[in-house]
Scaffold this active site. Structure first.
Site, PDB file in Angstrom:
ATOM      1  N   MET A 106      28.322   0.519 137.730  1.00 58.66           N
ATOM      2  CA  MET A 106      27.961   1.783 137.063  1.00 58.66           C
ATOM      3  C   MET A 106      27.718   2.865 138.106  1.00 58.66           C
ATOM      4  O   MET A 106      27.104   2.603 139.137  1.00 58.66           O
ATOM      5  CB  MET A 106      26.693   1.588 136.227  1.00 58.66           C
ATOM      6  CG  MET A 106      26.771   0.428 135.245  1.00 58.66           C
ATOM      7  SD  MET A 106      25.307   0.368 134.204  1.00 58.66           S
ATOM      8  CE  MET A 106      25.558  -1.245 133.412  1.00 58.66           C
TER       9      MET A 106
ATOM     10  N   HIS B  46      30.914 -11.836 135.220  1.00 57.25           N
ATOM     11  CA  HIS B  46      31.115 -10.438 134.816  1.00 57.25           C
ATOM     12  C   HIS B  46      30.242  -9.539 135.691  1.00 57.25           C
ATOM     13  O   HIS B  46      29.029  -9.729 135.783  1.00 57.25           O
ATOM     14  CB  HIS B  46      30.728 -10.304 133.344  1.00 57.25           C
ATOM     15  CG  HIS B  46      30.984  -8.976 132.722  1.00 57.25           C
ATOM     16  ND1 HIS B  46      32.217  -8.609 132.216  1.00 57.25           N
ATOM     17  CD2 HIS B  46      30.167  -7.912 132.521  1.00 57.25           C
ATOM     18  CE1 HIS B  46      32.141  -7.390 131.711  1.00 57.25           C
ATOM     19  NE2 HIS B  46      30.909  -6.934 131.892  1.00 57.25           N
TER      20      HIS B  46
ATOM     21  N   ASP C 129      31.340  -7.408 124.755  1.00 53.92           N
ATOM     22  CA  ASP C 129      30.290  -7.191 125.754  1.00 53.92           C
ATOM     23  C   ASP C 129      29.168  -6.364 125.142  1.00 53.92           C
ATOM     24  O   ASP C 129      29.367  -5.215 124.770  1.00 53.92           O
ATOM     25  CB  ASP C 129      30.927  -6.450 126.946  1.00 53.92           C
ATOM     26  CG  ASP C 129      29.975  -6.254 128.106  1.00 53.92           C
ATOM     27  OD1 ASP C 129      28.849  -6.773 128.063  1.00 53.92           O
ATOM     28  OD2 ASP C 129      30.387  -5.572 129.071  1.00 53.92           O
TER      29      ASP C 129
ATOM     30  N   MET D 225      33.256  -2.957 123.697  1.00 51.82           N
ATOM     31  CA  MET D 225      31.806  -2.799 123.903  1.00 51.82           C
ATOM     32  C   MET D 225      31.101  -2.858 122.553  1.00 51.82           C
ATOM     33  O   MET D 225      31.456  -2.135 121.625  1.00 51.82           O
ATOM     34  CB  MET D 225      31.490  -1.458 124.578  1.00 51.82           C
ATOM     35  CG  MET D 225      31.898  -1.343 126.031  1.00 51.82           C
ATOM     36  SD  MET D 225      31.206  -2.610 127.118  1.00 51.82           S
ATOM     37  CE  MET D 225      29.442  -2.388 126.894  1.00 51.82           C
TER      38      MET D 225
ATOM     39  N   HIS E 169      33.764  -4.949 135.610  1.00 51.50           N
ATOM     40  CA  HIS E 169      33.751  -3.971 134.511  1.00 51.50           C
ATOM     41  C   HIS E 169      33.319  -2.640 135.102  1.00 51.50           C
ATOM     42  O   HIS E 169      32.140  -2.429 135.382  1.00 51.50           O
ATOM     43  CB  HIS E 169      32.761  -4.479 133.437  1.00 51.50           C
ATOM     44  CG  HIS E 169      32.588  -3.558 132.277  1.00 51.50           C
ATOM     45  ND1 HIS E 169      31.570  -3.728 131.345  1.00 51.50           N
ATOM     46  CD2 HIS E 169      33.282  -2.467 131.869  1.00 51.50           C
ATOM     47  CE1 HIS E 169      31.644  -2.780 130.434  1.00 51.50           C
ATOM     48  NE2 HIS E 169      32.664  -1.998 130.733  1.00 51.50           N
TER      49      HIS E 169
ATOM     50  N   SER F  98      27.107 -11.974 132.340  1.00 52.03           N
ATOM     51  CA  SER F  98      26.952 -10.688 133.015  1.00 52.03           C
ATOM     52  C   SER F  98      25.861 -10.790 134.066  1.00 52.03           C
ATOM     53  O   SER F  98      24.681 -10.957 133.750  1.00 52.03           O
ATOM     54  CB  SER F  98      26.604  -9.590 132.007  1.00 52.03           C
ATOM     55  OG  SER F  98      26.205  -8.450 132.738  1.00 52.03           O
TER      56      SER F  98
ATOM     57  N   MET G 170      32.326   0.883 134.930  1.00 49.50           N
ATOM     58  CA  MET G 170      31.831   1.975 134.081  1.00 49.50           C
ATOM     59  C   MET G 170      31.652   3.179 134.994  1.00 49.50           C
ATOM     60  O   MET G 170      30.537   3.603 135.319  1.00 49.50           O
ATOM     61  CB  MET G 170      30.516   1.551 133.415  1.00 49.50           C
ATOM     62  CG  MET G 170      30.748   0.521 132.304  1.00 49.50           C
ATOM     63  SD  MET G 170      29.272  -0.394 131.846  1.00 49.50           S
ATOM     64  CE  MET G 170      29.341  -1.683 133.088  1.00 49.50           C
TER      65      MET G 170
ATOM     66  N   ASP H 167      29.075  -5.741 136.413  1.00 43.59           N
ATOM     67  CA  ASP H 167      28.969  -4.413 135.804  1.00 43.59           C
ATOM     68  C   ASP H 167      28.725  -3.351 136.867  1.00 43.59           C
ATOM     69  O   ASP H 167      27.632  -3.252 137.425  1.00 43.59           O
ATOM     70  CB  ASP H 167      27.815  -4.397 134.798  1.00 43.59           C
ATOM     71  CG  ASP H 167      28.155  -5.173 133.545  1.00 43.59           C
ATOM     72  OD1 ASP H 167      29.143  -4.812 132.878  1.00 43.59           O
ATOM     73  OD2 ASP H 167      27.442  -6.154 133.244  1.00 43.59           O
TER      74      ASP H 167
HETATM   75  C1  DX5 Z   1      26.305  -3.071 129.548  1.00 45.61           C
HETATM   76  C2  DX5 Z   1      27.105  -4.069 130.297  1.00 45.61           C
HETATM   77  C3  DX5 Z   1      26.959  -5.443 129.807  1.00 45.61           C
HETATM   78  C4  DX5 Z   1      25.547  -5.947 129.827  1.00 45.61           C
HETATM   79  C5  DX5 Z   1      25.383  -6.874 128.683  1.00 45.61           C
HETATM   80  O1  DX5 Z   1      26.678  -1.782 129.894  1.00 45.61           O
HETATM   81  O2  DX5 Z   1      28.486  -3.750 130.245  1.00 45.61           O
HETATM   82  O3  DX5 Z   1      27.831  -6.337 130.468  1.00 45.61           O
HETATM   83  O4  DX5 Z   1      25.203  -6.608 131.006  1.00 45.61           O
HETATM   84  O5  DX5 Z   1      24.048  -7.258 128.612  1.00 45.61           O
HETATM   85  P1  DX5 Z   1      23.480  -7.984 127.332  1.00 45.61           P
HETATM   86  O6  DX5 Z   1      24.243  -9.246 127.152  1.00 45.61           O
HETATM   87  O7  DX5 Z   1      22.040  -8.196 127.682  1.00 45.61           O
HETATM   88  O8  DX5 Z   1      23.653  -7.033 126.161  1.00 45.61           O
HETATM   89 ZN    ZN Z   2      29.906  -5.272 131.065  1.00 44.15          ZN
END
Ligand code: DX5
Ligand code: ZN
Length: 220
Positions: A36, A32, A174, A136, A65, A7, A67, A34
Protein backbone atom coordinates in the site's frame (compact mmCIF):
# COMPACT_ATOMS: atom_id res chain seq x y z
CA UNK A 1 -8.95 -27.87 -4.67
CA UNK A 2 -9.39 -24.34 -3.47
CA UNK A 3 -6.13 -22.45 -2.91
CA UNK A 4 -5.45 -20.56 0.31
CA UNK A 5 -3.29 -17.42 0.35
CA UNK A 6 -2.87 -16.05 3.89
CA UNK A 7 -2.49 -12.28 4.00
CA UNK A 8 0.80 -11.45 5.70
CA UNK A 9 -0.68 -8.06 6.61
CA UNK A 10 -2.00 -9.72 9.77
CA UNK A 11 1.32 -11.33 10.65
CA UNK A 12 3.80 -10.08 13.26
CA UNK A 13 6.03 -7.79 11.18
CA UNK A 14 8.79 -7.97 13.80
CA UNK A 15 9.10 -11.67 12.87
CA UNK A 16 8.14 -11.40 9.21
CA UNK A 17 10.42 -14.18 7.96
CA UNK A 18 9.36 -16.65 10.65
CA UNK A 19 5.70 -15.81 10.00
CA UNK A 20 6.23 -16.76 6.37
CA UNK A 21 7.64 -20.12 7.43
CA UNK A 22 4.63 -20.60 9.73
CA UNK A 23 2.26 -20.02 6.82
CA UNK A 24 4.14 -22.39 4.55
CA UNK A 25 4.24 -25.14 7.20
CA UNK A 26 0.50 -24.73 7.78
CA UNK A 27 -0.10 -25.81 4.17
CA UNK A 28 -0.80 -22.47 2.49
CA UNK A 29 -0.57 -22.45 -1.31
CA UNK A 30 0.64 -18.87 -1.63
CA UNK A 31 1.59 -15.98 0.65
CA UNK A 32 -0.43 -12.81 -0.02
CA UNK A 33 1.60 -9.60 0.27
CA UNK A 34 -0.38 -6.37 0.56
CA UNK A 35 1.57 -3.40 -0.77
CA UNK A 36 0.00 0.00 0.00
CA UNK A 37 1.28 3.43 -1.00
CA UNK A 38 -0.81 5.82 1.11
CA UNK A 39 -2.32 7.22 -2.10
CA UNK A 40 -4.41 4.52 -3.72
CA UNK A 41 -5.43 3.50 -0.19
CA UNK A 42 -5.16 5.44 3.09
CA UNK A 43 -2.44 3.24 4.56
CA UNK A 44 1.23 2.41 3.93
CA UNK A 45 2.67 -1.06 4.42
CA UNK A 46 5.90 -2.30 2.84
CA UNK A 47 7.57 -2.44 -0.54
CA UNK A 48 9.94 -4.47 -2.68
CA UNK A 49 12.99 -4.28 -0.32
CA UNK A 50 11.02 -5.94 2.50
CA UNK A 51 9.67 -8.60 0.15
CA UNK A 52 13.19 -9.27 -1.07
CA UNK A 53 14.36 -9.65 2.55
CA UNK A 54 11.77 -12.35 3.39
CA UNK A 55 12.15 -14.21 0.07
CA UNK A 56 15.03 -16.29 1.45
CA UNK A 57 12.87 -17.74 4.24
CA UNK A 58 10.59 -19.79 1.97
CA UNK A 59 9.94 -20.95 -1.57
CA UNK A 60 6.18 -20.47 -1.25
CA UNK A 61 4.80 -18.49 -4.23
CA UNK A 62 4.49 -14.76 -3.46
CA UNK A 63 1.08 -13.35 -4.38
CA UNK A 64 1.68 -9.58 -4.37
CA UNK A 65 -1.36 -7.31 -4.23
CA UNK A 66 -0.33 -3.82 -5.31
CA UNK A 67 -2.69 -1.20 -3.91
CA UNK A 68 -0.65 1.59 -5.47
CA UNK A 69 -1.12 4.30 -8.09
CA UNK A 70 0.56 3.98 -11.49
CA UNK A 71 1.84 0.46 -10.71
CA UNK A 72 3.92 0.04 -13.89
CA UNK A 73 6.60 2.17 -12.18
CA UNK A 74 7.36 -0.61 -9.70
CA UNK A 75 6.73 -3.87 -11.59
CA UNK A 76 10.42 -4.52 -12.15
CA UNK A 77 11.22 -3.92 -8.47
CA UNK A 78 8.61 -6.43 -7.34
CA UNK A 79 9.70 -8.94 -9.97
CA UNK A 80 13.33 -8.56 -8.86
CA UNK A 81 12.25 -9.00 -5.22
CA UNK A 82 10.96 -12.49 -6.00
CA UNK A 83 7.22 -12.12 -6.50
CA UNK A 84 5.56 -14.89 -8.53
CA UNK A 85 2.21 -13.27 -9.18
CA UNK A 86 1.55 -9.53 -9.23
CA UNK A 87 -1.94 -8.08 -9.04
CA UNK A 88 -2.72 -4.48 -9.97
CA UNK A 89 -6.00 -2.60 -9.52
CA UNK A 90 -8.12 -1.68 -12.52
CA UNK A 91 -8.99 1.61 -10.71
CA UNK A 92 -5.35 2.68 -10.27
CA UNK A 93 -3.94 5.57 -12.29
CA UNK A 94 -1.54 5.12 -15.19
CA UNK A 95 -1.31 2.48 -17.89
CA UNK A 96 -2.86 -0.60 -16.30
CA UNK A 97 -2.76 -2.68 -19.47
CA UNK A 98 0.91 -1.72 -19.83
CA UNK A 99 1.58 -2.76 -16.22
CA UNK A 100 -0.04 -6.13 -16.89
CA UNK A 101 2.04 -6.59 -20.04
CA UNK A 102 5.19 -5.73 -18.10
CA UNK A 103 4.35 -8.32 -15.41
CA UNK A 104 3.85 -10.91 -18.16
CA UNK A 105 7.07 -9.87 -19.91
CA UNK A 106 8.92 -10.53 -16.66
CA UNK A 107 7.63 -14.12 -16.77
CA UNK A 108 5.24 -13.71 -13.83
CA UNK A 109 1.56 -14.43 -13.46
CA UNK A 110 -0.72 -11.43 -13.83
CA UNK A 111 -3.64 -10.46 -11.63
CA UNK A 112 -6.16 -7.64 -11.83
CA UNK A 113 -8.34 -6.50 -8.95
CA UNK A 114 -11.49 -4.47 -8.39
CA UNK A 115 -12.79 -2.63 -5.34
CA UNK A 116 -16.21 -3.21 -3.76
CA UNK A 117 -17.74 -0.06 -5.30
CA UNK A 118 -16.37 -0.80 -8.79
CA UNK A 119 -18.90 -2.41 -11.15
CA UNK A 120 -17.85 -5.80 -12.46
CA UNK A 121 -17.97 -4.55 -16.05
CA UNK A 122 -14.91 -2.37 -15.31
CA UNK A 123 -12.64 -5.39 -14.84
CA UNK A 124 -13.92 -7.35 -17.84
CA UNK A 125 -11.72 -5.65 -20.49
CA UNK A 126 -8.63 -6.68 -18.50
CA UNK A 127 -9.50 -10.34 -17.93
CA UNK A 128 -8.40 -11.63 -21.33
CA UNK A 129 -4.79 -10.97 -20.44
CA UNK A 130 -4.99 -12.12 -16.82
CA UNK A 131 -4.22 -15.27 -14.84
CA UNK A 132 -6.16 -14.09 -11.82
CA UNK A 133 -9.05 -11.78 -10.94
CA UNK A 134 -8.98 -10.51 -7.35
CA UNK A 135 -12.41 -9.52 -6.08
CA UNK A 136 -12.15 -7.21 -3.07
CA UNK A 137 -14.81 -7.97 -0.49
CA UNK A 138 -13.79 -5.10 1.83
CA UNK A 139 -12.58 -1.58 1.08
CA UNK A 140 -8.84 -2.02 0.59
CA UNK A 141 -6.41 -0.55 3.09
CA UNK A 142 -6.88 -2.44 6.32
CA UNK A 143 -7.27 -5.97 7.63
CA UNK A 144 -10.00 -7.03 10.04
CA UNK A 145 -13.00 -5.49 8.27
CA UNK A 146 -16.38 -7.15 7.72
CA UNK A 147 -17.11 -9.02 4.51
CA UNK A 148 -19.33 -7.10 2.05
CA UNK A 149 -21.72 -9.75 0.75
CA UNK A 150 -22.97 -7.49 -2.07
CA UNK A 151 -19.70 -8.35 -3.84
CA UNK A 152 -20.53 -12.07 -4.20
CA UNK A 153 -22.48 -11.68 -7.47
CA UNK A 154 -19.31 -10.26 -9.04
CA UNK A 155 -17.57 -13.58 -8.36
CA UNK A 156 -20.34 -15.44 -10.18
CA UNK A 157 -20.25 -12.99 -13.09
CA UNK A 158 -16.49 -13.38 -13.50
CA UNK A 159 -16.78 -17.17 -13.19
CA UNK A 160 -19.43 -17.23 -15.91
CA UNK A 161 -17.21 -15.13 -18.18
CA UNK A 162 -14.16 -17.29 -17.40
CA UNK A 163 -15.96 -20.57 -18.07
CA UNK A 164 -16.65 -19.31 -21.59
CA UNK A 165 -13.51 -17.32 -22.36
CA UNK A 166 -10.59 -18.10 -20.05
CA UNK A 167 -11.24 -21.29 -18.05
CA UNK A 168 -7.86 -21.30 -16.31
CA UNK A 169 -8.50 -17.88 -14.75
CA UNK A 170 -8.11 -18.01 -10.97
CA UNK A 171 -10.72 -16.02 -9.07
CA UNK A 172 -9.44 -14.82 -5.73
CA UNK A 173 -11.41 -13.10 -2.96
CA UNK A 174 -9.87 -10.78 -0.41
CA UNK A 175 -11.37 -9.19 2.68
CA UNK A 176 -13.34 -10.53 5.63
CA UNK A 177 -12.81 -14.15 4.61
CA UNK A 178 -13.51 -16.79 7.26
CA UNK A 179 -14.94 -20.32 7.07
CA UNK A 180 -18.45 -19.05 6.45
CA UNK A 181 -17.77 -16.27 3.93
CA UNK A 182 -15.03 -18.31 2.25
CA UNK A 183 -17.41 -21.18 1.58
CA UNK A 184 -19.96 -18.79 0.06
CA UNK A 185 -17.30 -17.31 -2.23
CA UNK A 186 -16.13 -20.75 -3.41
CA UNK A 187 -19.74 -21.75 -4.08
CA UNK A 188 -20.04 -18.58 -6.19
CA UNK A 189 -16.95 -19.54 -8.20
CA UNK A 190 -13.88 -18.37 -6.30
CA UNK A 191 -10.78 -20.59 -6.52
CA UNK A 192 -8.43 -18.73 -4.14
CA UNK A 193 -9.22 -17.54 -0.60
CA UNK A 194 -7.12 -14.69 0.82
CA UNK A 195 -7.45 -14.22 4.56
CA UNK A 196 -5.53 -12.28 7.17
CA UNK A 197 -7.11 -11.76 10.57
CA UNK A 198 -9.22 -14.94 10.65
CA UNK A 199 -6.15 -17.15 10.06
CA UNK A 200 -3.50 -15.27 12.04
CA UNK A 201 -5.63 -15.17 15.18
CA UNK A 202 -5.38 -18.98 15.30
CA UNK A 203 -2.56 -20.64 17.24
CA UNK A 204 -2.52 -23.31 14.52
CA UNK A 205 -3.95 -22.31 11.15
CA UNK A 206 -3.25 -25.70 9.51
CA UNK A 207 -6.65 -27.36 10.19
CA UNK A 208 -8.53 -24.33 8.89
CA UNK A 209 -6.41 -24.13 5.75
CA UNK A 210 -7.01 -27.85 5.17
CA UNK A 211 -10.76 -27.35 5.62
CA UNK A 212 -10.86 -24.45 3.16
CA UNK A 213 -8.89 -26.39 0.55
CA UNK A 214 -11.71 -28.93 0.59
CA UNK A 215 -14.36 -26.37 -0.35
CA UNK A 216 -15.70 -26.87 -3.84
CA UNK A 217 -18.18 -25.19 -6.14
CA UNK A 218 -21.82 -26.14 -5.84
CA UNK A 219 -22.57 -28.79 -8.41
CA UNK A 220 -25.63 -28.79 -10.61
C1 DX5 B 1 -6.94 -5.31 2.54
C2 DX5 B 1 -6.01 -6.36 2.05
C3 DX5 B 1 -6.33 -7.71 2.53
C4 DX5 B 1 -6.35 -7.84 4.02
C5 DX5 B 1 -7.38 -8.85 4.37
O1 DX5 B 1 -6.73 -4.12 1.87
O2 DX5 B 1 -6.00 -6.40 0.63
O3 DX5 B 1 -5.50 -8.69 1.94
O4 DX5 B 1 -5.13 -8.22 4.57
O5 DX5 B 1 -7.50 -8.90 5.75
P1 DX5 B 1 -8.71 -9.64 6.44
O6 DX5 B 1 -8.67 -11.06 6.02
O7 DX5 B 1 -8.45 -9.43 7.90
O8 DX5 B 1 -9.98 -8.93 5.98
ZN1 ZN C 1 -4.89 -8.10 -0.32
Amino acid sequence: MTKVSPSMLSSDFSRFGEELVRVEKAGADWAHLDVMDGMFVPNITFGAPVIKAIRRFSDIPFDAHLMIEDPIRYVDDFADAGCDLITVHCEASGDIRGAMDRIRDRGLRVGVSLNPETPVKSIMPFLDGADLALVMTVHPGFGGQSFISDCVPKISAIREWADAKNPSLEISVDGGINSDTGRKCVEAGASVLVAGSSLFRLADMAPTIAEWKGYGPTLG
